[in-house]
Design an enzyme around this catalytic site. Structure first.
Site, PDB file in Angstrom:
ATOM      1  N   HIS A 201      14.986 -12.475  19.643  1.00  0.00           N
ATOM      2  CA  HIS A 201      16.055 -11.285  19.951  1.00  0.00           C
ATOM      3  C   HIS A 201      16.645 -11.398  21.212  1.00  0.00           C
ATOM      4  O   HIS A 201      17.040 -10.221  21.660  1.00  0.00           O
ATOM      5  CB  HIS A 201      15.651 -10.028  19.535  1.00  0.00           C
ATOM      6  CG  HIS A 201      16.269  -9.501  18.128  1.00  0.00           C
ATOM      7  ND1 HIS A 201      16.757  -8.279  18.071  1.00  0.00           N
ATOM      8  CD2 HIS A 201      16.791 -10.165  17.054  1.00  0.00           C
ATOM      9  CE1 HIS A 201      17.135  -8.029  16.831  1.00  0.00           C
ATOM     10  NE2 HIS A 201      17.263  -9.169  16.150  1.00  0.00           N
ATOM     11  N   HIS A 301      23.978 -18.197  11.768  1.00  0.00           N
ATOM     12  CA  HIS A 301      23.328 -16.714  11.838  1.00  0.00           C
ATOM     13  C   HIS A 301      24.132 -16.023  10.593  1.00  0.00           C
ATOM     14  O   HIS A 301      25.013 -16.033  10.532  1.00  0.00           O
ATOM     15  CB  HIS A 301      23.541 -16.001  12.977  1.00  0.00           C
ATOM     16  CG  HIS A 301      23.023 -14.616  12.970  1.00  0.00           C
ATOM     17  ND1 HIS A 301      24.124 -13.458  13.153  1.00  0.00           N
ATOM     18  CD2 HIS A 301      21.934 -14.105  13.227  1.00  0.00           C
ATOM     19  CE1 HIS A 301      23.269 -12.678  13.421  1.00  0.00           C
ATOM     20  NE2 HIS A 301      22.046 -12.783  13.263  1.00  0.00           N
TER      21      HIS A 301
HETATM   22 MG   LIG Z   1      18.389 -13.774  15.799  1.00  0.00          MG
END
Ligand SMILES: [Mg+2]
Length: 392
Positions: A201, A301
């Site tokens: 992240h 993603h």
């Molecule tokens: Mg990610």
């Protein structure tokens, strides 16, 4: 054929508000579905779509590239920010859906036909249930192992975890040992035949990202995602040069220009454009072509809603460098109620067979969407122990 209106339909799905985009035409029964979901920016994206719609109403929706150029370049400001990029992406998906429907073929047929028989899905630990994926404590290695076993029992051969804790710009050995223990427990639980991914992240600093990446080396990760801020492309490249584990990044980048820099700097082995942010399918196909030239894999993603998934799969069936599709199945129990999908998923191995329906092959049930009106997203904020702001 003319565009008559562009609508947004917001559907609150716990962690996110899915923003479905519907481009209407003057042909009876012909419209396109797209998605422009952007967590914590729902009202801004809905407003941006309304602003852009003034450029497009009255135009022929089948001129996808021409309209994309208008959306990206007109009104002076280029569409390379996250809000405008997401708005453009949602409309672009709808336009491709219309073209496919107008010609009676799935989108992947428009781009040269299928290049593979199936696309493999991977899941988030917990299937996308917010608490399992984001809130499992990084020192709870046993819980990571249990969730990993569950993913395999659900038929997946690949899954992603968030086994790297939030860290200050520099910390000692403790968080590195935590991450190692979690990944070791998952590997022990599922064996070598399952592909494990770890998403940082972009929490770590370049220094911490390097330490985590080196610690992960013995566990044979399929890829190691966002080891530091997306702005730090040189640091991501340093990490990729230091380890054999493929580094993945790109979910927060907009437009081909940002991806070009990643490729030029050999910063990663896996590109993760988000089709609902990067500039839609039109721009994702340009990014895929560049990735092809560098022999870098593409794994878009896709933690959002069902139109985003359908678009990712259509791209996957037409794109040789596409390796795997991110998927979420446990975020809300009524996910399947809002959408009808053209593709099929084999439970064993979670393999997707292509859709034969025209366009993106999805239809959104607007009455179901209305049952889940906009709600403010849950705040996700991180502060380090000393009170300073951290990355979530
Ligand atoms: Mg990610």
């Amino acid at each position: 054929m003319k565009i008559t209106a562009i609508e947004t339909h917001v559907c609150h799905a716990r962690m996110r508000n899915w923003i479905f985009v519907k481009v209407l035409t003057d042909q009876p029964g012909l419209w396109g579905w797209g998605e422009a979901t952007l967590e914590w920016h729902t009202r801004a994206v809905v407003g941006a779509i309304e602003d852009i719609s003034h450029l497009l109403v009255g135009e022929d929706p089948r001129r996808v590239e021409h309209l994309w150029q208008m959306m990206y370049r007109q009104h002076f400001w280029h569409g390379n920010g996250i809000v405008r990029g997401t708005a453009i992406s949602g409309i672009d998906l709808s336009l491709w859906d219309i073209v496919g429907k107008a010609l009676g073929v799935p989108c992947h047929q428009l781009w040269g036909g299928p290049v593979r028989d199936y696309v493999r899905l991977y899941c988030h630990l917990g299937g996308g249930r917010m608490e399992d994926f984001y809130e499992t404590a990084p020192d709870d290695a046993k819980r990571f192992a249990d969730l990993a076993r569950q993913a395999v029992a659900d038929g997946f051969t690949a899954f992603k975890s968030m086994a790297v804790p939030e860290t200050m710009p520099l910390e000692g050995l403790k968080p590195v040992r935590y991450a190692e223990a979690c990944v070791a427990a998952m590997r022990e639980a599922v064996g070598d035949g399952i592909d494990i991914m770890v998403d940082c992240h972009a929490r770590p600093s370049p220094a911490m990202g390097m330490r985590f990446a080196r610690a992960m080396e013995p566990y044979g990760l399929y890829f190691f995602e966002e080891p530091c801020w997306p702005e730090s492309i040189d640091s991501i490249a340093d990490i990729q040069r230091a380890v054999g584990t493929p580094i993945a990044t790109g979910e927060r980048l907009i437009s081909q220009h940002a991806f070009r820099e990643l490729l030029e700097k050999r910063a990663c082995r896996v590109l993760q454009p988000d089709i609902t942010h990067c500039g839609g399918l039109s721009e994702a196909r340009r990014i895929a072509a560049m990735a092809e030239a560098y022999r870098v894999a593409l794994a878009p993603h896709n933690p959002q809603g069902p139109v985003s998934t359908a678009a990712s799969l259509e791209l996957g069936f037409a794109t040789p460098s596409y390796i795997i599709c991110e998927s979420v199945h446990g975020d809300v129990p009524w996910r399947a109620d809002v959408v009808s999908e053209g593709f099929t998923v084999e439970k064993e191995g979670r393999l997707v067979r292509p859709s034969s329906r025209p366009g993106l092959g999805v239809e959104i049930d607007e009455a179901e969407v209305k049952k889940h009106p906009f709600e403010q997203e849950v705040l996700q904020r991180t502060f380090y122990p000393d009170g300073s702001v951290g990355d979530w």
